[in-house]
Design a protein around this motif. Structure first.
Motif, mmCIF file in Angstrom:
data_model
loop_
_atom_site.group_PDB
_atom_site.id
_atom_site.type_symbol
_atom_site.label_atom_id
_atom_site.label_comp_id
_atom_site.label_asym_id
_atom_site.label_seq_id
_atom_site.Cartn_x
_atom_site.Cartn_y
_atom_site.Cartn_z
ATOM 1 N N VAL A 547 0.847 -1.185 0.000
ATOM 2 C CA VAL A 547 0.000 0.000 0.000
ATOM 3 C C VAL A 547 0.881 1.232 0.000
ATOM 4 O O VAL A 547 1.814 1.331 0.801
ATOM 5 N N ARG A 548 0.613 2.130 -0.860
ATOM 6 C CA ARG A 548 1.438 3.334 -0.900
ATOM 7 C C ARG A 548 1.179 4.163 0.354
ATOM 8 O O ARG A 548 0.027 4.452 0.698
ATOM 9 N N PRO A 549 2.246 4.537 1.039
ATOM 10 C CA PRO A 549 2.050 5.334 2.251
ATOM 11 C C PRO A 549 1.427 6.681 1.900
ATOM 12 O O PRO A 549 1.819 7.311 0.913
ATOM 13 N N ASP A 551 1.675 9.450 3.313
ATOM 14 C CA ASP A 551 2.537 10.617 3.464
ATOM 15 C C ASP A 551 3.780 10.529 2.593
ATOM 16 O O ASP A 551 4.689 11.320 2.725
ATOM 17 N N LEU A 552 3.827 9.569 1.710
ATOM 18 C CA LEU A 552 5.001 9.461 0.843
ATOM 19 C C LEU A 552 4.958 10.574 -0.204
ATOM 20 O O LEU A 552 4.022 10.681 -0.995
ATOM 21 N N ILE A 553 5.963 11.400 -0.147
ATOM 22 C CA ILE A 553 6.022 12.509 -1.099
ATOM 23 C C ILE A 553 6.263 11.958 -2.496
ATOM 24 O O ILE A 553 7.105 11.079 -2.685
ATOM 25 N N ILE A 555 7.798 11.984 -5.808
ATOM 26 C CA ILE A 555 8.881 12.547 -6.604
ATOM 27 C C ILE A 555 8.966 11.698 -7.862
ATOM 28 O O ILE A 555 9.354 10.535 -7.787
ATOM 29 N N GLY A 557 9.907 9.564 -10.750
ATOM 30 C CA GLY A 557 11.164 8.869 -11.024
ATOM 31 C C GLY A 557 11.861 8.378 -9.775
ATOM 32 O O GLY A 557 12.853 7.676 -9.845
ATOM 33 N N VAL A 558 11.360 8.779 -8.647
ATOM 34 C CA VAL A 558 12.027 8.360 -7.411
ATOM 35 C C VAL A 558 11.072 7.618 -6.477
ATOM 36 O O VAL A 558 11.378 6.526 -6.005
ATOM 37 N N THR A 559 9.930 8.196 -6.263
ATOM 38 C CA THR A 559 9.010 7.550 -5.316
ATOM 39 C C THR A 559 7.692 7.167 -5.974
ATOM 40 O O THR A 559 6.684 7.020 -5.301
ATOM 41 N N ILE A 561 7.329 4.413 -7.716
ATOM 42 C CA ILE A 561 7.501 3.034 -8.152
ATOM 43 C C ILE A 561 6.337 2.189 -7.650
ATOM 44 O O ILE A 561 5.899 2.330 -6.519
ATOM 45 N N PRO A 563 5.143 -1.254 -6.454
ATOM 46 C CA PRO A 563 5.782 -2.480 -5.954
ATOM 47 C C PRO A 563 5.468 -3.682 -6.824
ATOM 48 O O PRO A 563 6.266 -4.602 -6.944
ATOM 49 N N SER A 566 8.071 -4.223 -9.614
ATOM 50 C CA SER A 566 9.357 -4.800 -9.263
ATOM 51 C C SER A 566 9.169 -6.212 -8.741
ATOM 52 O O SER A 566 10.086 -6.997 -8.675
ATOM 53 N N ILE B 84 11.299 11.852 2.761
ATOM 54 C CA ILE B 84 10.337 11.038 2.026
ATOM 55 C C ILE B 84 9.288 10.448 2.960
ATOM 56 O O ILE B 84 8.125 10.364 2.620
ATOM 57 N N SER B 98 9.359 -0.098 -1.138
ATOM 58 C CA SER B 98 8.822 -0.695 -2.364
ATOM 59 C C SER B 98 8.325 0.354 -3.339
ATOM 60 O O SER B 98 8.156 0.066 -4.515
ATOM 61 N N HIS B 99 8.054 1.524 -2.829
ATOM 62 C CA HIS B 99 7.570 2.567 -3.725
ATOM 63 C C HIS B 99 8.679 3.503 -4.160
ATOM 64 O O HIS B 99 8.428 4.526 -4.777
ATOM 65 N N ILE B 101 12.435 4.108 -6.044
ATOM 66 C CA ILE B 101 13.304 3.548 -7.069
ATOM 67 C C ILE B 101 14.543 2.957 -6.384
ATOM 68 O O ILE B 101 14.942 3.403 -5.298
#
Lengths: 682, 236
Positions: A547-549, A551-553, A555, A557-559, A561, A563, A566, B84, B98-99, B101
């Motif tokens: 589950v995507r958090p 509060d995950l900012i 970005i 190309g960076v955050t 992704i 799961p 992968s 982050i 996991s989220h 890169i």
């Protein structure tokens, strides 16, 4: 001299036999030996001397048991003797006594050798072992005979046991030490029949199973002194023992103990009767439980293994006959009946004078909630510690030893179920080993049983190589057993082999929470939340982690992704791969071919053929350079295989009308191995 | 060199030495006081979810990236580093990880920082100012795996040095990648040796791998020298 010895031998055999075999060679060997200066040599001399002096009447009990164990011990003891002066002294003393004609002591010495080495003295042993030494020596000589008469007999090791001085004695010594155990048997045969084992058909006619009085196992004086005993036609192979001990400086304190392990599928009577077609070739009387039971008990008594792993133990027979008899022989027993309607199960027994129990786990492979694990097989995992006994008092315990015993599913088509059952067993063993490790102790492992899988096929390969690429394998090929049914509809194995809810990963280890002794609980002992990499990794794709958090900012190309993306690459990779592994280092005692003939050896035989499906696996002592050893670095880590009871080829067994027969009471043969375990000197 | 110069300021983070030959660039640099306030956005402490496996410490992921073409300035580091998110359990860690890169897939001058909650990935943080770090330079292609192994060991308390560990950094550079682990007390040799040994083990480093320990004090001095800021305020 040879005669004398023989006499001893006979005497040991209760004098029933006349020695047909005269061995001059052995004598010579002994003599040569005598010339050797080192301790080993001395010992030998003494032995021989003692034999000479030994009077038949004296030797009454216990040699058979004594033989194997003692023998090994003997050789080793000497090895060890090189190591610690004290031991040497002991040995020498004993021998001296022997020389004086005190056989008992000699006996003790040898018997206790293993124990001496480990400072163990078994009281009973002391008392009851009379004349052992004499016997032993006899055996030594007999070895020679055996070698002569039985060309089958192979001397595996040409090594010098403890002879630093390499003279003729060197060659002789090994012979003496190596061959003894099976000699007992061999000699007797020899003496009586001069029969050449592999001679072929007609065996049954030719063989007159000599009835001789089976001397009471020295440990169990309460047993009857005389029992008819039929020779077991199997040879004891001493394993190559390179002698590192001679390289070890005297100052290094090293103690070791020997123990023997037997694995035996004894053929449950209910199964026998349910599958009579498998035993059509057998005379009816050998199928009778009472008869089989008496043969079985004699066989166990004969070898007196320190650890005994039985399969197909029928519950009522366990309670009514086996348990009482085994208890009387000094065994502590753990029994686990199969779930479901089958009446048999596994029993693991150990001699209470040698081991103390630390923990027992009885495993049921049947998992009602998991569709695939619908078969009623079981296993027992035991954690024990050798007792170090000094002067009748337990003074210490040795390093932990994990003994696992199982009987996996037979059904040749269900290779996947067999693998899952094996994984459960391995996971439990792994947990036990880890629990020891958490206390800073190395735990050696012995895994016995009927795996219903033949050598070098996938399941066996997983055990011994620690790895199996199973993806796409037909389920009926996993065990390598012949699948009698329609071979056309088989399934292919796919990952994952079993659902996560089994709580076991593809490393055959428990995942979180499923068991008390997982890494998690271990870590909590230290009061820190300490997790291994493997532990953390198993949660990688747990639902909560996908589950995507909130509060995950974000970005780009960076955050950002996913799961799941992968996961495909990594999950297969890291989680349930197409490869099954285990982390135990296991080696098989038996190599599945008879050393001399190169014929496949088999552990089971019935009307549909013979195969190897029974095994003793163990965690082997990996070789270290002698100097490393001297530092005691590897003390207690790994078992050294010092001997085993050879199996037989299918031809030979057919010549005895297959199994069971008048000698072997089951449709499986017993497996027997002797190990040496280092014990840290305190 | 000019580029490097620029780079220094921006990126930074964990490693100094991102480009060879350059003085250590600043790790995190000097932050004006007011800036600091911003960076430290106090969030309420995260807690493990029910049934999750709590970590010994809470941790925070940070990410920083050099902005191409911008001159180095004391502000840029701070402006370029972003929190982050924070987590308190194994499961929550994976949720973030996991989220994100993999570091090996990052482009340009970028860094991931994973520090204990409350410790900023800067030399100046109270937890760091007496500290230092072990630095391992990796050829391209190894960063993702090594980083994962490093942080799993840190989260799983495998270093066994009490509260000494502050955090870890992976720095993606042009020709190499650098991972480092920071601890509180640079002068505590027993601790630093233990960290080194654990690193070797968990990263499975070949024996000849070069590992360098650098105190933050040295890093700062080098940075200041390089920028002619010896007397400037920011550095300490």
């Amino acid at each position: 001299m040879g005669d004398t010895k023989y006499t001893v031998n006979e005497s040991s055999l209760k004098g029933e036999k006349t020695q047909l075999v005269t061995n001059e060679e052995p004598l010579m060997a002994v003599l040569q030996k005598d010339t050797i200066n080192d301790v080993a040599a001395n010992t030998c001399e003494i032995h021989s001397a003692s034999k000479e002096k030994v009077e038949p009447p004296k030797l009454e009990d216990g040699e058979i048991v004594g033989h194997h164990m003692t023998k090994c011990t003997d050789g080793e003891g000497i090895n060890a003797g090189g190591i610690s002066p004290q031991e040497e002294l002991l040995v020498q003393l004993t021998y001296l006594q022997t020389e004086e004609g005190i056989h008992k002591h000699a006996c003790q010495a040898q018997k206790l050798k293993p124990s001496e080495t480990s400072n163990m003295v078994r009281v009973q042993a002391e008392e009851s072992n009379s004349g052992c030494s004499g016997d032993k020596r006899l055996e030594d000589k007999t070895v020679f005979e055996a070698t002569e008469c039985w060309d089958e007999y192979v001397i595996l090791s040409g090594d010098v046991n403890s002879n630093a001085a390499g003279n003729e004695g060197v060659l002789l010594n090994p012979l003496l030490f190596n061959t003894q155990p099976h000699l007992d048997v061999g000699v007797q045969l020899d003496a009586q029949t001069s029969w050449h084992f592999p001679a072929g058909p007609g065996l049954t006619q030719e063989v007159q199973c000599p009835l001789w009085h089976f001397p009471v196992a020295s440990y169990y004086p309460q047993l009857e002194l005389t029992m008819p005993f039929e020779v077991v036609w199997r040879e004891w192979d001493e394993c190559n023992q390179k002698d590192q001990s001679s390289l070890i400086p005297f100052s290094v304190k090293k103690m070791s103990m020997d123990f023997t392990v037997m694995s035996y599928n004894i053929l449950a009577q209910d199964l026998l009767e349910a599958n009579k077609q498998l035993y059509v070739q057998c005379p009816l009387e050998v199928l009778d439980w009472t008869y089989r039971c008496s043969l079985l008990l004699k066989e166990i008594e004969n070898w007196t293994p320190d650890i005994l792993c039985l399969q197909e133990v029928q519950e009522n027979h366990y309670h009514e006959q086996l348990y009482p008899a085994l208890s009387q022989m000094g065994y502590t027993c753990v029994y686990k009946r199969r779930t479901g309607t089958k009446t048999d199960g596994c029993a693991t027994c150990y001699r209470s004078t040698c081991f103390a129990e630390v923990a027992v786990t009885k495993l049921e492979f049947f998992r009602p909630e998991l569709e695939m694990l619908d078969r009623h097989n079981v296993g027992i995992v035991l954690l024990i510690r050798p007792l170090i006994v000094q002067e009748a008092v337990v003074t210490a315990v040795g390093p932990p030893l994990c003994v696992a015993n199982t009987h996996l599913l037979f059904n040749p088509k269900k290779g996947d179920v067999k693998l899952a059952q094996l994984a459960i067993l391995l996971a439990e063993i792994d947990a036990v080993v880890k629990s020891c490790k958490a206390k800073g102790e190395h735990c050696n492992v012995v895994v016995c049983g009927d795996f219903n899988s033949v050598p070098h096929m996938p399941l066996h390969q997983l055990i011994i190589t620690g790895e199996l690429y199973y993806q796409g394998l037909p389920a009926n090929m996993i065990s390598g057993q012949e699948d009698q049914s329609n071979k056309h509809c088989y399934r292919h194995l796919r990952a994952p082999l079993w659902p996560n809810s089994l709580g076991i990963n593809d490393l055959c280890q428990y995942t979180a929470n499923t068991n008390n002794h997982t890494s998690e609980s271990t870590s909590q002992k230290s009061e820190k939340r300490q997790y291994t990499r493997e532990f953390i990794l198993q949660f990688r794709y747990c639902p909560a982690a996908c589950v995507r958090p909130q509060d995950l900012i974000l970005i780009p190309g960076v955050t950002n992704i996913n799961p799941e993306n992968s996961r495909d690459d990594q999950q297969q990779d890291k989680r349930f791969r197409h490869i099954l592994r285990h982390m135990l280092d296991l080696e098989s005692v038996y190599k599945h071919f008879l050393p001399r003939s190169g014929c496949p050896e088999i552990t089971t035989l019935h009307a549909e053929g013979g195969n190897t499906v029974d095994y003793i696996f163990y965690s082997p002592k990996r070789d270290f350079a002698p100097d490393q050893k001297a530092y005691g670095k590897s003390a207690g880590e790994g078992l050294k295989l010092t001997g085993f009871l050879s199996l037989l080829s299918e031809d030979v067994l057919w010549s005895m009308n297959g199994l069971p027969n008048h000698i072997f009471p089951s449709d499986h043969l017993s497996l027997l191995a002797r190990f040496q375990l280092d014990i840290n000197a305190e | 060199m000019n580029n490097k110069f620029d780079a220094l300021k921006d990126d930074d983070s964990g490693d100094h030495e991102q480009d060879q030959g350059s003085p250590k660039d600043s790790e995190k640099e000097k932050i004006e006081d007011d800036d600091k306030e911003q960076i430290i956005i106090k969030k309420k402490m995260v807690v493990p979810g029910a049934g999750e496996h709590p970590l010994q410490y809470n941790y925070t992921f940070w990410y920083s990236r050099r902005t191409p073409g911008r001159p180095a300035s004391t502000q840029s580091y701070e402006q370029n580093i972003k929190q982050i998110g924070s987590f308190a359990s194994v499961e929550q860690f994976w949720r973030f990880y996991s989220h994100m890169i993999r570091p090996g897939d990052l482009t340009g001058h970028s860094d991931f920082h994973l520090f204990k909650e409350g410790i900023k990935p800067m030399w100046e943080d109270d937890a760091n100012k007496m500290g230092g770090k072990w630095i391992i330079r990796l050829r391209k292609g190894l960063a993702s795996r090594c980083w994962e192994n490093l942080i799993l060991a840190m989260l799983g308390e495998q270093f066994m040095v009490g509260e000494e560990i502050c955090g870890a950094v992976v720095s993606v550079r042009f020709q190499e990648d650098i991972i480092s682990i920071w601890n509180k007390t640079a002068s505590d040799q027993a601790t630093t040796a233990r960290i080194r040994d654990t690193l070797r083990r968990v990263l499975n480093l070949p024996p000849n791998t070069i590992m360098e320990y650098k105190t933050h004090t040295d890093s700062i001095k080098a940075w200041e020298d390089f920028h002619g800021l010896v007397n400037a305020s920011g550095g300490r």
